[in-house]
Design a protein around this motif. Sequence first.
Motif, PDB file in Angstrom:
ATOM      1  N   ALA A  92      -0.385  -4.644  -5.383  1.00 31.87           N
ATOM      2  CA  ALA A  92      -0.424  -3.339  -4.714  1.00 31.87           C
ATOM      3  C   ALA A  92      -1.723  -3.263  -3.925  1.00 31.87           C
ATOM      4  CB  ALA A  92      -0.380  -2.217  -5.740  1.00 31.87           C
ATOM      5  N   LYS A  93      -1.603  -2.851  -2.663  1.00 39.51           N
ATOM      6  CA  LYS A  93      -2.788  -2.908  -1.800  1.00 39.51           C
ATOM      7  C   LYS A  93      -2.801  -1.785  -0.775  1.00 39.51           C
ATOM      8  CE  LYS A  93      -4.524  -5.896   1.941  1.00 39.51           C
ATOM      9  NZ  LYS A  93      -4.761  -7.228   2.444  1.00 39.51           N
ATOM     10  N   THR A  94      -3.972  -1.149  -0.606  1.00 39.14           N
ATOM     11  CA  THR A  94      -4.158  -0.284   0.569  1.00 39.14           C
ATOM     12  C   THR A  94      -5.275  -0.805   1.461  1.00 39.14           C
ATOM     13  OG1 THR A  94      -5.811   1.219  -0.376  1.00 39.14           O
ATOM     14  CG2 THR A  94      -3.498   1.783  -0.759  1.00 39.14           C
ATOM     15  N   GLY A  95      -6.162  -1.643   0.909  1.00 38.37           N
ATOM     16  CA  GLY A  95      -7.274  -2.125   1.734  1.00 38.37           C
ATOM     17  C   GLY A  95      -7.998  -3.290   1.089  1.00 38.37           C
ATOM     18  N   GLY A  96      -9.241  -3.492   1.486  1.00 41.08           N
ATOM     19  CA  GLY A  96     -10.015  -4.659   1.079  1.00 41.08           C
ATOM     20  C   GLY A  96     -10.230  -4.766  -0.423  1.00 41.08           C
ATOM     21  N   LEU A  97     -10.301  -3.628  -1.111  1.00 39.57           N
ATOM     22  CA  LEU A  97     -10.501  -3.653  -2.562  1.00 39.57           C
ATOM     23  C   LEU A  97      -9.448  -4.526  -3.247  1.00 39.57           C
ATOM     24  CD1 LEU A  97     -11.651  -2.671  -5.271  1.00 39.57           C
ATOM     25  CD2 LEU A  97     -10.302  -0.592  -5.020  1.00 39.57           C
ATOM     26  N   ALA A  98      -8.210  -4.437  -2.776  1.00 41.93           N
ATOM     27  CA  ALA A  98      -7.132  -5.227  -3.383  1.00 41.93           C
ATOM     28  C   ALA A  98      -7.361  -6.719  -3.150  1.00 41.93           C
ATOM     29  CB  ALA A  98      -5.780  -4.813  -2.807  1.00 41.93           C
ATOM     30  N   ASP A  99      -7.794  -7.082  -1.961  1.00 38.51           N
ATOM     31  CA  ASP A  99      -8.040  -8.500  -1.662  1.00 38.51           C
ATOM     32  C   ASP A  99      -9.104  -9.059  -2.611  1.00 38.51           C
ATOM     33  OD1 ASP A  99      -6.416  -7.780   0.424  1.00 38.51           O
ATOM     34  OD2 ASP A  99      -7.609  -8.710   1.998  1.00 38.51           O
ATOM     35  N   VAL A 100     -10.161  -8.262  -2.788  1.00 40.34           N
ATOM     36  CA  VAL A 100     -11.276  -8.695  -3.640  1.00 40.34           C
ATOM     37  C   VAL A 100     -10.831  -8.773  -5.100  1.00 40.34           C
ATOM     38  CG1 VAL A 100     -13.567  -8.041  -4.473  1.00 40.34           C
ATOM     39  CG2 VAL A 100     -12.963  -7.701  -2.068  1.00 40.34           C
ATOM     40  N   THR A 118      -6.149  -1.882  10.548  1.00 40.19           N
ATOM     41  CA  THR A 118      -7.107  -1.028   9.852  1.00 40.19           C
ATOM     42  C   THR A 118      -6.487   0.207   9.232  1.00 40.19           C
ATOM     43  OG1 THR A 118      -9.209   0.148  10.125  1.00 40.19           O
ATOM     44  CG2 THR A 118      -7.663   0.337  11.934  1.00 40.19           C
ATOM     45  N   ARG A 119      -7.171   0.768   8.257  1.00 41.03           N
ATOM     46  CA  ARG A 119      -6.866   2.135   7.856  1.00 41.03           C
ATOM     47  C   ARG A 119      -7.298   3.007   9.019  1.00 41.03           C
ATOM     48  NH1 ARG A 119     -10.211   4.121   4.489  1.00 41.03           N
ATOM     49  NH2 ARG A 119     -11.649   2.386   4.376  1.00 41.03           N
ATOM     50  N   LEU A 120      -6.494   3.989   9.378  1.00 42.10           N
ATOM     51  CA  LEU A 120      -6.872   4.862  10.492  1.00 42.10           C
ATOM     52  C   LEU A 120      -7.707   6.007   9.931  1.00 42.10           C
ATOM     53  CD1 LEU A 120      -3.577   4.805  12.598  1.00 42.10           C
ATOM     54  CD2 LEU A 120      -5.696   3.560  13.010  1.00 42.10           C
ATOM     55  N   GLN A 151     -14.173   6.503   9.560  1.00 42.70           N
ATOM     56  CA  GLN A 151     -15.107   5.410   9.261  1.00 42.70           C
ATOM     57  C   GLN A 151     -14.972   4.235  10.223  1.00 42.70           C
ATOM     58  OE1 GLN A 151     -14.084   3.450   5.567  1.00 42.70           O
ATOM     59  NE2 GLN A 151     -15.335   1.674   6.067  1.00 42.70           N
ATOM     60  N   LYS A 152     -13.754   3.957  10.657  1.00 42.51           N
ATOM     61  CA  LYS A 152     -13.489   2.709  11.367  1.00 42.51           C
ATOM     62  C   LYS A 152     -13.838   2.766  12.854  1.00 42.51           C
ATOM     63  CE  LYS A 152     -11.945   0.696   7.634  1.00 42.51           C
ATOM     64  NZ  LYS A 152     -12.590  -0.479   7.027  1.00 42.51           N
ATOM     65  N   GLY A 153     -14.341   3.907  13.324  1.00 39.44           N
ATOM     66  CA  GLY A 153     -14.803   4.001  14.717  1.00 39.44           C
ATOM     67  C   GLY A 153     -13.686   3.886  15.739  1.00 39.44           C
ATOM     68  N   ILE A 160       2.498   1.961  13.394  1.00 40.57           N
ATOM     69  CA  ILE A 160       1.929   2.799  12.340  1.00 40.57           C
ATOM     70  C   ILE A 160       2.630   2.426  11.046  1.00 40.57           C
ATOM     71  CG2 ILE A 160       1.611   5.189  11.507  1.00 40.57           C
ATOM     72  CD1 ILE A 160      -0.024   4.546  14.045  1.00 40.57           C
ATOM     73  N   GLY A 161       1.863   1.935  10.094  1.00 36.09           N
ATOM     74  CA  GLY A 161       2.459   1.536   8.819  1.00 36.09           C
ATOM     75  C   GLY A 161       1.609   0.455   8.176  1.00 36.09           C
ATOM     76  N   PHE A 162       2.048  -0.004   7.016  1.00 36.25           N
ATOM     77  CA  PHE A 162       1.353  -1.079   6.317  1.00 36.25           C
ATOM     78  C   PHE A 162       2.267  -2.290   6.305  1.00 36.25           C
ATOM     79  CE2 PHE A 162      -0.535  -3.583   3.073  1.00 36.25           C
ATOM     80  CZ  PHE A 162      -1.889  -3.271   3.147  1.00 36.25           C
ATOM     81  N   ASP A 163       1.803  -3.416   6.856  1.00 33.53           N
ATOM     82  CA  ASP A 163       2.673  -4.572   7.004  1.00 33.53           C
ATOM     83  C   ASP A 163       1.843  -5.852   6.932  1.00 33.53           C
ATOM     84  OD1 ASP A 163       4.317  -6.613   7.914  1.00 33.53           O
ATOM     85  OD2 ASP A 163       5.304  -5.371   9.421  1.00 33.53           O
ATOM     86  N   ASN A 164       1.858  -6.473   5.758  1.00 34.96           N
ATOM     87  CA  ASN A 164       1.003  -7.639   5.527  1.00 34.96           C
ATOM     88  C   ASN A 164       1.352  -8.793   6.457  1.00 34.96           C
ATOM     89  OD1 ASN A 164      -1.014  -9.164   4.120  1.00 34.96           O
ATOM     90  ND2 ASN A 164       0.650 -10.206   3.042  1.00 34.96           N
TER      91      ASN A 164
END
Length: 477
Positions: free
Chosen positions: A14-22, A300-302, A305-307, A354-358
């Motif tokens: 389960a992943k939303t961002g970098g924390l999951a990768d780590v 990226t997460r929209l 923070q992400k500029g 728009i969405g999450f797609d590995n």
Amino acid sequence: MKIVLVSPEVAPFAKTGGLADVSGALPVALNNFGKAHKCTVIMPYYKLVQKNGFKPKLVRTERIPLGNNQFNAEIFFGRYENTDVYFIGNDQFYARDQLYGTPGGDYPDNHLRFAFFAKAVVSVIDYLGGADIVHCNDWQSALVIFYLKLLEKEHRIKTLFTIHNMAYQGLFDPSLAQSIDIPPEYFSMDTLEFYGKLSFMKAGILYADAVSTVSKGYAKEILTPEFGCGLDGLLRSRLSSLYGILNGADYNEWNPKIDKYIAKNFDEHNLDGKTECKKDLLKAFGLKYDAKKPVLGLVTRLAEQKGIDLIAERIEQMLDLGTYFILLGTGSEKYNNLFSELAKKHHGSVGVRIGFDNSLAHKIEAGSDMFLMPSRYEPCGLNQMYSLKYGTVPLVRATGGLDDTIEDFNPANNKGNGFKFVEASAEAFYTTLERAVNLYKDKKKWLALQKNGLKCDFSWNKSAGDYVELFEKILFR
Ligand code: ADP
């Protein structure tokens, strides 16, 4: 060492961002150190885990007391690569479509969801016969450290709290404290109170044996009011126990040589396949291939923070430089709508999903010429490291881990692995992009720049070694 890594998200489950990768890659790297260490992972059993094709085995059911209630915890066991994982299941809390909330906002019972998780983790640690080190990640697992302290286990079990992003602190109304077994004496400025709210993150920072974050640069930045999100004072008080360890890149997952999602594999010796990947990427977005036009990619997460507002502000000028812009992301409704509109307006040059797609994230890494990361702040950032491996040139803002990993290219001596700007302004971003697009026209220079990136090694070996060293320091000091 017997290490337990606790995280609210772990790739590939389960992943939303970098924390999951780590949280997915670090245990594998630790377990690769040989028999000396064993790292076990504990995470919630979200609906997403099953959706991603995993069916761990139910090994235990427990009743977890919390406030005036008792909740069932179903403990599931699974393995990936060389690592054992325990999943904490409870349908009331985790059988939902998302991990933490919807684009409309956080789930209102997140305090219960992650307090329950923390209590169940403590119970699984008992079931495992204890641990030398419990490594908790982000506010969702911070209460593990707190409950270990309440149970007076903190002398036998040492803890590390790693902050992946200061801005997400887990703040709740203090009236909820009783429902998650936080005694009233822990609601003061010196304990868990944060400007009238109850702070989960403070529990991690205050009571862990050591605190770390995910790059040396960010470890320094969070000591300042600008980046400390109101906790810089507390962090300064823990300075002697504060560390910065750069995340690694998982080259088993992010590697163009073996990547199963991309049109054609390639490696550092021969980048020919990259052209096929670029064509394939443009096709996926219905854009016509033009070899002269560089693809600017972004996954990226929209979030503020992400500029990404810097990009939105200059999109016309960016396209006037003769570029494609491709974005994959999801986040706040404001940005979801803004970028969908931009895609409509500039169809032919802009592609937005728009969405999450590995799988698409991999295609963007492989098929882009440049990867944009104009972040206002970035604790570590992983995509710039992945980009380097794919011969995709990162264009980043000089902050946190981006500043630590990317060196601005100097055409005079061919040194540097990307492009970097300092001021968080649309102007600074745009002038740097202009510089990059100009260099792209010089094929020889561009190849030299790509090669510098391809030579970089951000594999987990070094970072995992740094964690082992830190765990030893915590245990034996
Ligand atoms: P953060 O953790 O702040 O979101 P990082 O750069 O550390 O940022 O890590 C982001 C990770 O999440 C990368 O692996 C990236 O590819 C992935 N990611 C982010 N958004 C998406 C998305 N919409 N679809 C697929 N992967 C995504």
